[in-house]
Design an enzyme around this catalytic site. Structure first.
Site, PDB file in Angstrom:
ATOM      1  CE  LYS A 171      -4.925  -2.674  -8.467  1.00 22.63           C
ATOM      2  NZ  LYS A 171      -4.359  -4.015  -8.310  1.00 22.63           N
ATOM      3  CE  LYS A 239       3.014  -4.508 -11.819  1.00 21.58           C
ATOM      4  NZ  LYS A 239       1.630  -5.038 -11.636  1.00 21.58           N
TER       5      LYS A 239
END
Length: 302
Positions: A171, A239
């Site tokens: 991811k 993030k």
């Protein structure tokens, strides 16, 4: 009927939980804001007032939360998943968090007799609504097989990529590629605009060639119409790029373009763009090019 405790009914979690209800699962939802839970109940799910209530006695727990500390608190904390779910329960964390946190959770789950998978998703809000997410799964192969009916209800590309933490590592790579593509699309649009090219026609032909991508399909229309309502917020991509840089540093891997795009996202966020969709990188390129457009109160180009 397989019962699922679903924790985190945000932009991604709410449509995922709704798709699980549609697929015939008994879904018990929990979210910090009760309005999201009511919406799930209207779709045929059930409501839980606490995390403990959502996970007690269910077969599977799915978490979809913003960041590593949120997942640690919900899964490992007092009143959390591991303290209340029965032995044998399968935990599927669909959040995007640091790979080492996923490994810690997998170890903690195993110590309590539970099974855990890290299964972050890609495809944005549209993919979550359509049930066409790409799901990258880390964990034990047997647990992945057990989770497939659930994962297939929310995604069209569901792949086991390795042991615990591997899903999060893939991811991270996904988020690097997406950020790079959005940045290059933004630069291309500003470049084309400066030369007086019709942008819609240009995007149409670019999308049909080697430059074509899901990013162009999903993000170019909003960028052309200057709509930056969040499908995936700049805050979250900031993030995620931090996860990329930390993981690359730990492995001794050079990621110069990732560092550059991360700086641009950080700058956009510092200028108040954090709540906007990550396609708002277009605004940052415009500022850098002296073609500034102010934002109105709705987060759209004025």
């Amino acid at each position: 009927m397989t019962s699922i405790g679903f924790i985190g009914l945000g932009v991604m979690g709410a449509p995922m939980a709704a798709n699980l209800v549609t697929a015939g699962f008994d879904v018990i939802g929990y979210n910090r804001s009760s309005g999201k839970v009511r919406q799930l109940v209207e779709r045929g799910g059930r409501a839980a007032a606490t995390v403990a209530e959502a996970v007690r006695g269910v077969d599977i727990v799915v978490t979809m939360l913003p960041d590593s500390p949120d997942v640690e608190a919900v899964v490992l904390g007092d009143g959390g998943v591991l303290a209340n779910a029965a032995p044998g329960t399968l935990l599927i964390d669909a959040s995007t968090i640091r790979p080492e946190v996923s490994r810690t959770i997998a170890d903690a789950a195993r110590a309590r007799g539970l099974r855990a998978l890290d299964a972050p998703v890609s495809g944005g809000e549209a993919g979550a609504i359509e049930g066409t997410l790409s799901v990258m799964v880390g964990g034990d192969a047997a647990d992945f097989a057990a989770a497939q009916p659930v994962l297939n209800a929310v995604g069209s590309t569901v792949v086991h990529v390795g042991p615990a933490g591997a899903g999060q590592t893939v991811k991270a790579a996904n988020q690097l590629i997406v950020a790079g593509n959005i940045e290059l699309l933004a630069e291309a649009l500003v470049f084309l605009s400066a030369h007086g090219v019709d942008l819609e026609s240009a995007v149409e032909v670019l999308g049909g060639g080697l430059a074509g991508s899901t990013v162009i399909q999903r993000k170019a229309p909003g960028m052309l119409n200057r709509r930056f309502a969040p499908g995936f917020r700049v805050d979250l991509h900031h993030k995620d790029l931090g996860i990329v840089l930390d993981a690359a540093r730990a492995a001794g891997v050079a990621v110069p373009l990732a560092s550059h795009v991360a700086d641009l996202v950080t700058s956009l966020r510092a200028q108040g763009g954090g709540p906007l969709d990550h396609s708002a990188l277009l605004l940052q390129v415009e500022r850098l090019s002296g073609r500034t457009n102010e934002l109105d109160e709705e987060g759209e180009g004025a």
